[in-house]
Design a protein around this motif. Structure first.
Motif, PDB file in Angstrom:
ATOM      1  N   LEU A 113      11.565  -7.599  -4.281  1.00 37.32           N
ATOM      2  CA  LEU A 113      10.370  -7.227  -5.051  1.00 37.32           C
ATOM      3  C   LEU A 113      10.670  -6.134  -6.080  1.00 37.32           C
ATOM      4  O   LEU A 113      10.180  -6.164  -7.213  1.00 37.32           O
ATOM      5  N   ALA A 114      11.480  -5.153  -5.668  1.00 35.46           N
ATOM      6  CA  ALA A 114      11.835  -4.077  -6.603  1.00 35.46           C
ATOM      7  C   ALA A 114      12.631  -4.624  -7.793  1.00 35.46           C
ATOM      8  O   ALA A 114      12.404  -4.247  -8.955  1.00 35.46           O
ATOM      9  N   ALA A 135      12.170   4.943  -5.730  1.00 38.05           N
ATOM     10  CA  ALA A 135      13.048   3.898  -5.229  1.00 38.05           C
ATOM     11  C   ALA A 135      14.153   4.459  -4.320  1.00 38.05           C
ATOM     12  O   ALA A 135      14.562   3.807  -3.354  1.00 38.05           O
ATOM     13  N   ARG A 136      14.626   5.658  -4.599  1.00 43.98           N
ATOM     14  CA  ARG A 136      15.732   6.206  -3.808  1.00 43.98           C
ATOM     15  C   ARG A 136      15.348   6.538  -2.362  1.00 43.98           C
ATOM     16  O   ARG A 136      16.213   6.689  -1.496  1.00 43.98           O
ATOM     17  N   LYS A 137      14.045   6.695  -2.106  1.00 48.06           N
ATOM     18  CA  LYS A 137      13.581   7.034  -0.760  1.00 48.06           C
ATOM     19  C   LYS A 137      13.114   5.819   0.036  1.00 48.06           C
ATOM     20  O   LYS A 137      12.817   5.929   1.225  1.00 48.06           O
ATOM     21  N   GLU A 140       0.796  -1.220   0.000  1.00 45.80           N
ATOM     22  CA  GLU A 140       0.000   0.000   0.000  1.00 45.80           C
ATOM     23  C   GLU A 140       0.835   1.280   0.000  1.00 45.80           C
ATOM     24  O   GLU A 140       0.471   2.257  -0.644  1.00 45.80           O
ATOM     25  N   LEU A 141       1.971   1.270   0.734  1.00 48.38           N
ATOM     26  CA  LEU A 141       2.691   2.531   0.942  1.00 48.38           C
ATOM     27  C   LEU A 141       3.897   2.728   0.031  1.00 48.38           C
ATOM     28  O   LEU A 141       4.044   3.767  -0.606  1.00 48.38           O
ATOM     29  N   LEU A 142       4.819   1.716  -0.012  1.00 49.65           N
ATOM     30  CA  LEU A 142       6.068   1.898  -0.766  1.00 49.65           C
ATOM     31  C   LEU A 142       5.870   2.177  -2.258  1.00 49.65           C
ATOM     32  O   LEU A 142       6.642   2.938  -2.832  1.00 49.65           O
ATOM     33  N   PRO A 143       4.916   1.534  -2.950  1.00 53.34           N
ATOM     34  CA  PRO A 143       4.763   1.817  -4.393  1.00 53.34           C
ATOM     35  C   PRO A 143       4.530   3.280  -4.711  1.00 53.34           C
ATOM     36  O   PRO A 143       4.784   3.718  -5.816  1.00 53.34           O
ATOM     37  N   GLY A 144       4.067   4.078  -3.724  1.00 57.60           N
ATOM     38  CA  GLY A 144       3.825   5.498  -3.993  1.00 57.60           C
ATOM     39  C   GLY A 144       5.049   6.363  -3.845  1.00 57.60           C
ATOM     40  O   GLY A 144       4.994   7.573  -4.092  1.00 57.60           O
ATOM     41  N   TYR A 145       6.187   5.780  -3.428  1.00 59.13           N
ATOM     42  CA  TYR A 145       7.419   6.547  -3.235  1.00 59.13           C
ATOM     43  C   TYR A 145       8.462   6.129  -4.265  1.00 59.13           C
ATOM     44  O   TYR A 145       8.481   4.979  -4.697  1.00 59.13           O
TER      45      TYR A 145
END
Length: 391
Positions: free
Chosen positions: A115-116, A66-68, A59-64
């Motif tokens: 995953l990335a 990759a560097r953050k 829910e959260l990481l996909p909105g940021y």
């Protein structure tokens, strides 16, 4: 139970998102409160860890960007450590909870990285597959066009073959008819004359010389007809003396028969070409002049053969009426067979055939044949031009 867990998941997601937005200075009171609620709901450490992982990764990481993400994962790990404290305090001490928390955070970090990387590989594979699909479609279209062209060329070859066979049969019929109607009748007349001479010789010799002279003229006429047939099929002078004498002989007879003035200008070194290429030039000139007499209504024809930079060029131009070259080449039946036959002969020896026709300018046929294996030194030595007029 499920309803409570769903509500807790929504509250956990909202609290963690707010915590990540506030940064390192954010309060952790909400995390501890969520931990107490999870404990009250009967959740264990692993349950809350799964909830944290699902909320963070899905829910959260996909909105940021990759560097953050690395910093966010650490900040979220602190939130999770505080949230899990109420549960861990009931089971083991705070020290064991901290060690376990580190492992979970590390696992979460590793999972996020994996995953990335998997997501990047998947995108690359999708782009590669799209490229391959586009190349396959392009290749399929290309081969489809080649197949259509191949089918069209095969159909044209079959049609041309039928036309050639038909033309050969027509020529054989003509020769057979000429042999029957002209030579056979002439020979029959000679036979009748000889029979009459035999009777007259026995009875009266007064008109014997005159009748013998008539019979001789019939024989000479038969010989001339046979020679004419032989010249049309294959002129002996072409093999014995060369292309220029053969063309001169042909245009002389042609001019006498058709009353069309022909001007022949030839490069003497043409005789250095091999016999197959000289034969092609002769047949093209023969067919072109025949077409002029049949269709052009011309009064004059210019035939020129000259040396080019890397070959021999022949041009045949008349002052007669024009025609549509494209329409003539696309016509069915024997109408286009003469043009196709000339082009096929020229291309068989590696040459180029071109025909132009315009109103008021007549028709011009141009042929270029490469030297190939011709001795160029011999051509240079024989560089003079031969000009012949055929009235």
């Amino acid at each position: 139970m499920k309803h409570n867990l769903s509500n807790l998941s929504q509250r956990y997601q909202a609290a963690l998102r707010a915590h990540l937005k506030q940064g390192v200075s954010a309060s952790l009171e909400s995390a501890r409160g969520l931990g107490s609620q999870a404990l009250a709901a009967g959740l264990q450490t692993l349950d809350l860890a799964k909830l944290h992982e699902q909320t963070l990764v899905a829910e959260l990481l996909p909105g940021y960007p990759a560097r953050k993400r690395s910093a966010l994962i650490k900040q979220a790990g602190i939130f999770f450590a505080v949230a899990i404290l109420p549960i861990e305090e009931l089971q083991r001490g705070a020290r064991a909870a901290t060690a376990h928390l580190k492992k979970i955070v590390e696992a979460l970090s590793q999972r996020t990285v994996e995953l990335a990387a998997s997501n990047l590989e998947l995108k690359q594979e999708i782009a590669q597959r799209k490229s391959v699909e586009a190349a396959l479609k392009k290749s399929e279209h290309h081969y489809s066009q080649l197949l259509e062209k191949s089918d069209l060329m095969q159909e044209q070859l079959r049609r041309l073959s039928r036309q050639i066979i038909s033309a050969q049969e027509d020529e054989r019929k003509r020769i057979s008819r000429e042999l029957h109607d002209v030579i056979a009748q002439t020979l029959t007349g000679i036979n009748v004359r000889l029979a009459a001479l035999k009777k007259e010789a026995a009875l009266n010799t007064r008109h014997l010389d005159r009748d013998i002279a008539r019979t001789q003229r019939l024989v000479e006429k038969s010989v001339d007809i046979v020679h004419e047939f032989a010249r049309e099929l294959r002129p002996a002078v072409l093999d014995d003396l060369g292309l220029i004498p053969a063309l001169h002989s042909f245009v002389k007879i042609f001019s006498k028969r058709t009353r069309i003035h022909v001007h022949l200008k030839a490069f003497a070194g043409i005789e250095e070409l091999d016999i197959s290429k000289r034969t092609v030039l002769y047949r093209v000139a023969q067919e072109a002049l025949t077409n002029v007499s049949r269709h052009a209504q011309a009064s004059r024809v210019e035939v020129s053969i000259q040396k080019l930079a890397d070959g021999i060029g022949m041009k045949i131009k008349d002052d007669g009426k024009s025609f549509s070259v494209e329409r003539q080449l696309q016509a069915k039946g024997g109408k286009r067979l003469g043009l196709l036959g000339m082009r096929e002969r020229v291309e068989m020896v590696g040459g180029i055939f071109c025909i132009e026709s315009a109103p008021g300018q007549g028709t011009a046929i141009q042929v270029e044949i490469p030297f190939a294996h011709v001795r160029k030194d011999a051509l240079k030595k024989s560089g003079k031009q031969t000009t012949l007029e055929c009235p």
